[in-house]
Design a protein around this motif. Structure first.
Motif, PDB file in Angstrom:
ATOM      1  N   ALA A 174       0.839  -1.194   0.000  1.00 56.10           N
ATOM      2  CA  ALA A 174       0.000   0.000   0.000  1.00 56.10           C
ATOM      3  C   ALA A 174       0.877   1.248   0.000  1.00 56.10           C
ATOM      4  CB  ALA A 174      -0.919   0.014   1.220  1.00 56.10           C
ATOM      5  N   PHE A 185      -4.292   2.807  -1.200  1.00 53.96           N
ATOM      6  CA  PHE A 185      -3.530   2.407  -2.383  1.00 53.96           C
ATOM      7  C   PHE A 185      -3.557   3.539  -3.401  1.00 53.96           C
ATOM      8  CE2 PHE A 185      -5.567  -1.234  -0.406  1.00 53.96           C
ATOM      9  CZ  PHE A 185      -4.484  -2.046  -0.135  1.00 53.96           C
ATOM     10  N   ARG A 190      -3.851  -0.274  -6.757  1.00 54.98           N
ATOM     11  CA  ARG A 190      -5.014  -0.729  -5.976  1.00 54.98           C
ATOM     12  C   ARG A 190      -5.487  -2.094  -6.479  1.00 54.98           C
ATOM     13  NH1 ARG A 190     -10.147   3.297  -4.846  1.00 54.98           N
ATOM     14  NH2 ARG A 190     -11.334   1.962  -3.427  1.00 54.98           N
ATOM     15  N   PRO A 194      -6.387  -4.998  -2.372  1.00 51.33           N
ATOM     16  CA  PRO A 194      -7.462  -5.111  -1.373  1.00 51.33           C
ATOM     17  C   PRO A 194      -8.107  -6.495  -1.369  1.00 51.33           C
ATOM     18  CG  PRO A 194      -7.675  -3.074  -2.628  1.00 51.33           C
ATOM     19  CD  PRO A 194      -6.652  -3.912  -3.339  1.00 51.33           C
ATOM     20  N   HIS A 222      -9.060   2.744   1.768  1.00 51.35           N
ATOM     21  CA  HIS A 222      -9.463   1.764   0.763  1.00 51.35           C
ATOM     22  C   HIS A 222      -9.669   0.379   1.372  1.00 51.35           C
ATOM     23  CE1 HIS A 222      -7.300   4.458  -2.390  1.00 51.35           C
ATOM     24  NE2 HIS A 222      -8.562   4.790  -2.246  1.00 51.35           N
TER      25      HIS A 222
END
Length: 254
Positions: A174, A185, A190, A194, A222
């Motif tokens: 991250a 992120f 990203r 996640p 996020h």
């Protein structure tokens, strides 16, 4: 609540032979290189890896792959990784290739406690019907093939059942993280981070910048810290080390 671990080595020290790992990143973007290198240095093997791809340009998961530490890969993309293709075709590596969106949803579902779901992706192909080579014999014949999956029709459309994915550990990267494990992120980094983090029973995040709790606006988080068990702060050199897989330039307009 302070989840910060002093070093990547310490953060992955309980990953054992045969462990399953969900790993974030896409190509060279958002790859937890420091954590992967720490796993490599620990010498563990027989790993079952879940990731979109298996590294590129001799970095990321390609480090573990080249060392023969990976036994099985669940992913979507082989791409230009010649060693990945060689090991798969030579029967040295078990590979489950699945549609990219299905992989994302299987990880997300695992993190949300959903055991399985129906999707139209793969209907009418070996994804649903079975027979996709997971492992080859050295002579090129199929040693292990995928099983047929359950299908059902909803409102006149056929769907295939896909089971969710959970793993022993998840390794993610991250841009910003706080001591409680809340992560932010940046742009394309990203990608799968996640989702991989949600799927891991123990999730380790390397962060380019560590901040104190409360410094991240809750609306900007996020990934909530409930999904993260360990946080490792990267050095400035590690944070700045971001490789480019394909460089495309054009001449200046005169």
């Amino acid at each position: 609540m302070d989840k910060v671990i002093t070093s990547a080595k310490e953060a992955v020290s309980d990953i054992a032979d045969g462990a399953s790992l969900a790993v974030g990143g896409f190509g060279l973007s958002g790859v937890p290189n420091a954590l992967i290198e720490a796993v490599h240095e620990a010498g563990v093997g027989g790993l079952h890896v879940v990731s979109n791809n298996c590294g590129a340009l001799d970095s990321g998961l390609a480090v573990l792959l080249a060392a023969g530490r990976i036994a099985r890969v669940t992913g979507s993309y082989i791409g230009a990784n010649a060693e990945f293709a060689r090991q798969y075709l030579a029967g040295e590596l078990e590979v489950e290739l699945i549609p990219q969106g299905t992989l994302a949803e299987r990880l997300r579902s695992g993190g949300h406690g959903i055991p399985a779901f129906f999707t139209p992706a793969g209907v009418g192909t070996q994804v649903a019907e079975g027979g996709m080579p997971w492992r080859y014999h050295p002579d090129g014949t199929v040693a292990l093939a995928s099983p047929a999956r359950e299908t059902r029709v909803f409102h006149g459309v056929e769907y295939v059942l896909e089971e969710s994915i959970t793993t022993d550990f998840a390794l993610v990267r991250a841009a910003v993280g706080d001591r409680h494990g809340n992560l932010v992120f940046t742009k394309s980094a990203r990608n799968f981070n996640p989702l991989a983090a949600m799927a891991g029973r123990t999730t380790v995040a390397e962060v380019e910048r560590l901040v104190e709790p409360g410094e991240i606006d809750p609306d900007h988080v996020h990934l909530p810290g409930v999904f993260v068990q360990r946080v490792v702060e990267l050095t400035p050199q590690q944070a700045a080390d971001k490789k480019i897989e394909f460089r495309t330039v054009r001449g200046r307009a005169e």
